[in-house]
Design an enzyme around this catalytic site. Sequence first.
Site, PDB file in Angstrom:
ATOM      1  N   SER A 126      11.126   1.903   1.528  1.00  0.00           N
ATOM      2  CA  SER A 126      10.215   2.606   0.625  1.00  0.00           C
ATOM      3  C   SER A 126       9.212   3.498   1.333  1.00  0.00           C
ATOM      4  O   SER A 126       8.625   4.393   0.717  1.00  0.00           O
ATOM      5  CB  SER A 126       9.440   1.594  -0.238  1.00  0.00           C
ATOM      6  OG  SER A 126      10.321   0.821  -1.007  1.00  0.00           O
ATOM      7  N   LYS A 179       4.554  -1.890  -7.889  1.00  0.00           N
ATOM      8  CA  LYS A 179       3.966  -0.744  -7.198  1.00  0.00           C
ATOM      9  C   LYS A 179       3.116   0.112  -8.127  1.00  0.00           C
ATOM     10  O   LYS A 179       2.025   0.557  -7.759  1.00  0.00           O
ATOM     11  CB  LYS A 179       5.078   0.092  -6.557  1.00  0.00           C
ATOM     12  CG  LYS A 179       5.754  -0.612  -5.386  1.00  0.00           C
ATOM     13  CD  LYS A 179       6.948   0.162  -4.858  1.00  0.00           C
ATOM     14  CE  LYS A 179       7.600  -0.573  -3.692  1.00  0.00           C
ATOM     15  NZ  LYS A 179       8.782   0.125  -3.175  1.00  0.00           N
TER      16      LYS A 179
END
Length: 207
Positions: free
Chosen positions: A85, A128
């Site tokens: 990520s 997130k």
Amino acid sequence: MGVSTGVAVTPVGGDIVLGEATIYSGEGKLILTGQLGDVMQESAKAALSYVESKADEFGLTKDFFKKTDIHIHVPEGAIPKDGPSAGITMLVALISAVTKKPVKRDVGMTGEITLRGRILPVGGIKSKLLAAHRAGIKTFVLPAKNEKDLTEIPREIKSSLDIKLADNVDEVIQYNFVETAKVTPLESRVSHRKKKPVTVQVSGLSG
């Protein structure tokens, strides 16, 4: 200048993680510290390879990276970090470092990158986005292929964020950099004599 924000998935949920990148005259080395795992190290290398392949577009000479060392560090070095990520986050930070182009401070992001500049989907989207909301992030850049994950996000969270879907690096750059900023070739500001390094803060990610 050069601050880039990413999001990590931790055992207790999502969190904002900041790191640092320093560029200075050297021999073309990429130095990675902060207990970055194998996948995260590969993401950093992919980001560097992409920027090198676009050297002309960023106003850099072809041999610039042979004369420059890049050090990426993610603080809290006692905590191991891994996952793809961080790809676009490290890429944005690296572009900011070599062009001295400022990054918007209220933008968060997550996504894996390929050598050809594609943005691939990642996991932990709900955690997130919740972390980005808590941190006061205004715009969040998300891989386009993660759009389906937005159905799991509470309406109030989605309404508080300007979510941008990105398929490629060009879109990521568009959403992150200050539009009025001019790209300054790094050759004009970094001498290959001993000089104080230019430090750029960048986010590290996991997950």
